[in-house]
Design an enzyme around this catalytic site. Structure first.
Site, PDB file in Angstrom:
ATOM      1  CB  ALA A  54      -0.933  -0.005   1.211  1.00 37.04           C
ATOM      2  CE  LYS A  55       5.508   5.543   2.754  1.00 31.85           C
ATOM      3  NZ  LYS A  55       4.994   6.882   2.983  1.00 31.85           N
ATOM      4  CB  ILE A  56       5.151   0.281  -2.943  1.00 37.55           C
ATOM      5  CG1 ILE A  56       6.345  -0.120  -2.087  1.00 37.55           C
ATOM      6  CG2 ILE A  56       5.522   0.294  -4.426  1.00 37.55           C
ATOM      7  CD1 ILE A  56       6.770  -1.566  -2.271  1.00 37.55           C
TER       8      ILE A  56
END
Length: 72
Positions: free
Chosen positions: A47-49
Site C-alpha cells: 500500500a505504501k509503495i
C-alpha cells in the site's frame, strides 16, 4: 513528511497478523493520527509503495505541465 512527523499526523499502513496489529495500534497512534490495517504480512508495504508511486506520477505530471507552460 517531516512536518507531519513532528505534529504526530503520520499515516501508518500496516500488514501482519491482525491480533499483533491490534496490540501495536496503541503505540502507533502515539506517532500518527491515521493507522490503517491493510491485511496480511507485506500488504502495508504494498500500500505504501502504491501511494508513493501515485504521488511521484502526480509530481512528474505537474513538473512537465509547468515546464511546457514556461517554454510555451
Amino acid at each position: 513528511g517531516v512536518g507531519a512527523a513532528r505534529a504526530g499526523n503520520l499515516t501508518f499502513m500496516v500488514g501482519g497478523v491482525e491480533q499483533e496489529f491490534d496490540a501495536a495500534k496503541e503505540l502507533l497512534t502515539c506517532m500518527g493520527s491515521n493507522v490503517v490495517y491493510c491485511g496480511e504480512v507485506g500488504t502495508g508495504q504494498a500500500a505504501k509503495i502504491c501511494n508513493n508511486m501515485l504521488l511521484a506520477i502526480s509530481m512528474i505530471g505537474t513538473a512537465e505541465a509547468m515546464n511546457l507552460g514556461i517554454r510555451s
